[in-house]
Structure formats: structure tokens, C-alpha cells
Scaffold this motif. Structure first.
Motif, PDB file in Angstrom:
ATOM      1  N   GLY A 101       0.782  -1.256   0.096  1.00  0.00           N
ATOM      2  CA  GLY A 101       0.009  -0.088  -0.100  1.00  0.00           C
ATOM      3  C   GLY A 101       0.653   1.237   0.023  1.00  0.00           C
ATOM      4  O   GLY A 101       2.084   1.111  -0.090  1.00  0.00           O
ATOM      5  N   GLU A 102       0.155   2.159  -0.060  1.00  0.00           N
ATOM      6  CA  GLU A 102       0.723   3.856  -0.025  1.00  0.00           C
ATOM      7  C   GLU A 102       0.428   4.166   1.440  1.00  0.00           C
ATOM      8  O   GLU A 102      -0.736   4.558   1.544  1.00  0.00           O
ATOM      9  N   PHE A 103       1.136   5.194   2.112  1.00  0.00           N
ATOM     10  CA  PHE A 103       0.806   5.666   3.327  1.00  0.00           C
ATOM     11  C   PHE A 103       1.014   7.329   3.295  1.00  0.00           C
ATOM     12  O   PHE A 103       1.766   7.688   2.386  1.00  0.00           O
ATOM     13  N   ALA A 104       0.102   7.836   3.994  1.00  0.00           N
ATOM     14  CA  ALA A 104       0.091   9.284   4.057  1.00  0.00           C
ATOM     15  C   ALA A 104      -0.340   9.471   5.441  1.00  0.00           C
ATOM     16  O   ALA A 104      -1.223   8.936   6.312  1.00  0.00           O
ATOM     17  N   LEU A 105      -0.118  10.787   5.995  1.00  0.00           N
ATOM     18  CA  LEU A 105      -0.610  11.322   7.126  1.00  0.00           C
ATOM     19  C   LEU A 105      -2.024  11.734   7.047  1.00  0.00           C
ATOM     20  O   LEU A 105      -2.290  12.293   6.054  1.00  0.00           O
ATOM     21  N   ASN A 106      -2.857  11.399   8.013  1.00  0.00           N
ATOM     22  CA  ASN A 106      -4.077  11.935   8.152  1.00  0.00           C
ATOM     23  C   ASN A 106      -3.772  13.261   8.841  1.00  0.00           C
ATOM     24  O   ASN A 106      -3.623  13.481  10.011  1.00  0.00           O
ATOM     25  N   ALA A 107      -3.659  14.543   8.057  1.00  0.00           N
ATOM     26  CA  ALA A 107      -3.423  15.892   8.195  1.00  0.00           C
ATOM     27  C   ALA A 107      -4.129  16.523   9.430  1.00  0.00           C
ATOM     28  O   ALA A 107      -3.672  16.957  10.328  1.00  0.00           O
ATOM     29  N   GLU A 108      -5.476  16.300   9.601  1.00  0.00           N
ATOM     30  CA  GLU A 108      -6.155  17.142  10.425  1.00  0.00           C
ATOM     31  C   GLU A 108      -5.698  16.215  11.813  1.00  0.00           C
ATOM     32  O   GLU A 108      -5.869  16.975  12.868  1.00  0.00           O
ATOM     33  N   ALA A 109      -5.719  14.950  11.909  1.00  0.00           N
ATOM     34  CA  ALA A 109      -5.536  14.216  13.060  1.00  0.00           C
ATOM     35  C   ALA A 109      -4.097  14.550  13.861  1.00  0.00           C
ATOM     36  O   ALA A 109      -3.947  14.456  15.107  1.00  0.00           O
TER      37      ALA A 109
END
Length: 214
Positions: A101-109
Motif C-alpha cells: 500500500g501507500e501511506f500518508a498522514l491524516n493531516a487533520e488528526a
């Protein structure tokens, strides 16, 4: 010898900061093997930023750097809703099925957590290093998970596949950091370079090694 008595909180914070660096460098969401390659380079190149290696050893795998404990913590962050995963799939590598998979921050959290980390000088230094490393990786034409196979520490022929590469725990065999020091010594006197410049030069060196021009 580097002290590695960090806990799961430290692990998760470093993961969030590395994902934040990928966001800043516009290489997010980041594929799983690219993320582990960046984590490895962060460990071997940390001394360039006067930082200890966070993990001083790693198992040398045919498929490139992979940290099982790091992946467990990353999966936990996904479960907490702090990290999002995209383009989920599976691959069969070295006799095992693995989630891709590809991962990213949940910016709001994660923004409050990143902001708190930035309030500490020690974490600001780590953030600056990881961001500059990610930016250096973003400015080369080849995927960093391919280039890492030509890293001076990873590609050292004295360590075979299936062996442990110990570059900062019991042994002082960080050939990546030594290579950057050698580049620095070869620069003409009177020409200064920043630590970020050195990271960029090293990335280009790996690219030249891939193409057989170094």
C-alpha cells in the motif's frame, strides 16, 4: 555505541515525522518499500546531521530494507486513524504474502502532534533532517527503493543476504556517512556546502552508481 532504548511512542513519533517529511517533499502517499528505504537512509545518514542512528542494524534482505517492528507501528497508526493507506494490494516476496500500500498522514488528526513535536528543539532538528532527506530523494529521477541497493553500507560485499548489517551498534561500519565525509574532503578549499547539499550529492552519487557512471 548508540543507545536504542526507545519505546513505542518514540517509534510512532519518528514514523509521523518521516511521513510529514514525505508530505513536505510532495512524495506522499509513499509506497511501503520506499518508506522503508527512506527509514534506512535516515538511519545511516543521521550522522551527517549530527544525529545518532535511530536503529543501528538491519537484516540484509534481497528485496531491500524492511523493518518489521517499524511496519507493526505503522499499521498501528493506521488503526488509530493517524495514518491513511491507499492502493491496498498484496505481493508474494521471499516466500511470504505481504500487504502492500501507500501511506500518508491524516493531516487533520496529526497536525496537533506535529506542532507539539516542533516545539522541542531536539525534534525540530530531526524534522529538519527528515524533510531535507525526503526533498533530496524527491529530486532524483530513480525510485529511492531502487537506489538504496547501491548505498555504501547496504551494498558492502562483506555482508551477505540474510546477514545482519550492523553499522552503529557494536560495529562502527557506517560506510554511507564515511562516503559523505570523503565527498566533503574532495571539495575544493573555499567552497562550502550545507548538510542538505551533502545529502543531495549522495543521492546523485547513488543514481550514478545505478547507471554505472560512478
Amino acid at each position: 555505541m548508540t543507545d536504542h532504548r526507545h519505546d513505542s511512542y518514540d517509534d510512532r513519533l519518528r514514523l509521523l515525522l518521516l511521513l510529514d517529511a514525505c508530505e513536505v517533499a510532495d512524495i506522499s502517499p509513499v509506497p511501503i518499500m520506499r518508506f522503508h528505504a527512506l527509514a534506512f537512509l535516515a538511519n545511516v545518514l543521521g550522522p551527517v546531521w549530527s544525529l545518532d542512528s535511530y536503529e543501528g542494524k538491519i537484516l540484509k534482505r534481497r528485496g531491500g530494507p524492511f523493518y518489521p517492528e517499524l511496519q507493526e507501528q505503522l499499521d498501528h497508526l493506521v488503526g488509530l486513524g493517524l495514518v491513511t493507506i491507499h492502493n491496498i494490494g498484496h505481493s508474494f516476496i521471499e516466500g511470504r504474502w505481504r500487504l502492500e500500500g501507500e501511506f500518508a498522514l491524516n493531516a487533520e488528526a496529526t497536525k496537533p502532534l506535529i506542532d507539539v513535536a516542533a516545539s522541542f528543539s531536539s525534534e525540530r532538528r530531526v524534522m529538519a533532517f527528515l524533510r531535507r532527506l525526503a526533498i533530496a530523494a524527491s529530486q532524483i529521477s530513480e525510485p529511492i527503493e531502487v537506489l538504496v541497493g547501491f548505498d555504501a553500507t547496504w551494498s558492502d560485499q562483506r555482508t551477505g543476504t540474510g546477514d545482519v548489517i550492523d553499522f552503529s551498534e557494536w560495529r562502527r561500519a557506517n560506510y554511507s556517512a564515511y562516503a559523505i565525509q570523503a565527498f566533503e574532503q574532495s571539495i575544493a578549499k573555499g567552497v562550502s556546502s550545507t548538510r542538505g547539499d551533502r545529502l543531495q550529492v549522495y543521492m546523485r552519487y547513488l543514481e550514478r552508481r545505478l547507471h554505472g557512471t560512478a
